[in-house]
Design a protein around this motif. Structure first.
Motif, short mmCIF file in Angstrom:
data_model
loop_
_atom_site.label_atom_id
_atom_site.label_comp_id
_atom_site.label_asym_id
_atom_site.label_seq_id
_atom_site.Cartn_x
_atom_site.Cartn_y
_atom_site.Cartn_z
N THR A 28 1.01 -1.30 0.18
CA THR A 28 0.00 -0.12 -0.17
C THR A 28 0.85 1.25 -0.08
OG1 THR A 28 -0.06 0.07 2.30
CG2 THR A 28 -1.78 -1.17 1.20
N ARG A 29 0.35 2.40 -0.33
CA ARG A 29 0.93 3.49 -0.08
C ARG A 29 1.74 3.63 1.24
NH1 ARG A 29 4.44 6.62 -1.65
NH2 ARG A 29 4.20 8.91 -1.09
N THR A 30 0.72 3.53 2.31
CA THR A 30 1.46 3.58 3.63
C THR A 30 2.54 2.58 4.01
OG1 THR A 30 -0.75 4.15 4.39
CG2 THR A 30 0.71 3.45 6.13
N GLY A 31 2.63 1.50 3.21
CA GLY A 31 3.50 0.54 3.18
C GLY A 31 4.81 1.01 2.65
N GLN A 32 4.67 1.72 1.52
CA GLN A 32 5.85 2.42 0.72
C GLN A 32 6.61 3.34 1.58
OE1 GLN A 32 3.70 3.74 -2.71
NE2 GLN A 32 4.33 2.01 -3.81
N ILE A 33 5.50 4.25 2.26
CA ILE A 33 6.00 5.04 3.38
C ILE A 33 6.76 4.59 4.52
CG2 ILE A 33 5.82 6.85 5.13
CD1 ILE A 33 3.25 7.66 3.25
N GLN A 34 6.44 3.36 4.98
CA GLN A 34 7.12 2.56 6.07
C GLN A 34 8.60 2.15 5.50
OE1 GLN A 34 6.63 2.57 9.09
NE2 GLN A 34 8.20 0.93 9.75
N LEU A 35 8.27 1.51 4.29
CA LEU A 35 9.69 0.96 3.67
C LEU A 35 10.67 2.14 3.63
CD1 LEU A 35 11.15 -1.25 2.41
CD2 LEU A 35 9.93 -0.68 0.32
N THR A 36 10.36 3.21 3.20
CA THR A 36 11.23 4.15 3.15
C THR A 36 11.97 4.57 4.63
OG1 THR A 36 10.27 5.43 1.39
CG2 THR A 36 11.42 6.97 2.67
N VAL A 37 11.08 4.56 5.77
CA VAL A 37 11.41 4.85 7.09
C VAL A 37 12.42 3.60 7.51
CG1 VAL A 37 10.79 4.71 9.48
CG2 VAL A 37 9.60 6.00 7.79
N ILE A 38 12.13 2.38 7.10
CA ILE A 38 13.11 1.14 7.52
C ILE A 38 14.48 1.45 6.64
CG2 ILE A 38 13.13 -1.06 6.95
CD1 ILE A 38 10.21 -1.39 7.92
N GLU A 78 15.92 4.06 5.87
CA GLU A 78 16.72 5.12 6.25
C GLU A 78 17.25 4.55 7.76
OE1 GLU A 78 13.99 8.50 6.78
OE2 GLU A 78 14.02 8.90 4.46
N GLU A 79 16.26 3.77 8.57
CA GLU A 79 16.97 3.30 9.90
C GLU A 79 18.04 2.20 9.57
OE1 GLU A 79 13.44 2.24 12.05
OE2 GLU A 79 12.87 4.35 12.33
N TRP A 80 17.90 1.41 8.62
CA TRP A 80 18.60 0.37 8.13
C TRP A 80 20.35 1.05 7.80
CZ3 TRP A 80 20.79 -4.09 9.11
CH2 TRP A 80 21.56 -4.40 7.98
N SER A 132 23.21 -0.07 9.95
CA SER A 132 24.24 -0.93 9.21
C SER A 132 25.73 -0.20 9.37
CB SER A 132 23.95 -1.13 7.65
OG SER A 132 24.97 -1.56 6.97
N GLN A 133 25.61 0.95 9.37
CA GLN A 133 26.90 1.82 9.53
C GLN A 133 27.28 1.60 10.89
OE1 GLN A 133 26.46 6.09 8.71
NE2 GLN A 133 28.67 6.19 8.32
N ALA A 134 26.54 1.88 11.72
CA ALA A 134 26.78 1.79 13.13
C ALA A 134 27.52 0.27 13.58
CB ALA A 134 25.98 1.95 14.07
N VAL A 135 26.99 -0.64 13.10
CA VAL A 135 27.41 -2.24 13.21
C VAL A 135 28.44 -2.17 12.65
CG1 VAL A 135 26.78 -4.59 12.89
CG2 VAL A 135 25.05 -3.19 13.87
#
Length: 106
Positions: A74-84, A86-88, A92-95
């Motif tokens: 869904t559109r909301t799922g696309q937004i959530q994927l963008t958030v994930i 960015e957080e990844w 990933s850089q920290a690890v």
């Protein structure tokens, strides 16, 4: 691979796969399993949670006398994927910095 995939990353992986096309459950599991060691019993609760959160919708299509349940982002799922994503990137850089240990900037 013995490292357990955190829930939010698994969510992101499923959402990412669904950006390419809609998948029915078994095919979606196979797509994810090409890269990560997960089972169908792991993936179906993820799909239910993603649907409950409004990040996926479902529809059924007949196939050889049965229905296949397809999952669509869904559109909301696309937004959530963008958030994930960015957080990844941050995680990933920290690890990577921690794992490299002796190469970390002081």
């Amino acid at each position: 691979m013995a490292i357990q995939v955190p829930t939010e990353l698994l969510d992101g992986c499923v959402l990412g796969v669904l950006t390419r096309q809609d998948f029915y459950g078994y095919a979606l599991t196979q797509e994810v399993r090409q890269r990560l060691p997960i089972s169908e019993s792991t993936l179906y609760p993820v799909l239910r949670r993603l649907k409950k959160n409004g990040w996926l919708t479902t529809y059924d299509e007949p196939f050889q006398g049965r229905n296949r349940r397809y999952y669509r982002l869904t559109r909301t799922g696309q937004i959530q994927l963008t958030v994930i994503r960015e957080e990844w990137g941050d995680f990933s850089q920290a690890v990577t910095t921690l794992l490299e240990g002796d190469q970390a900037d002081d």
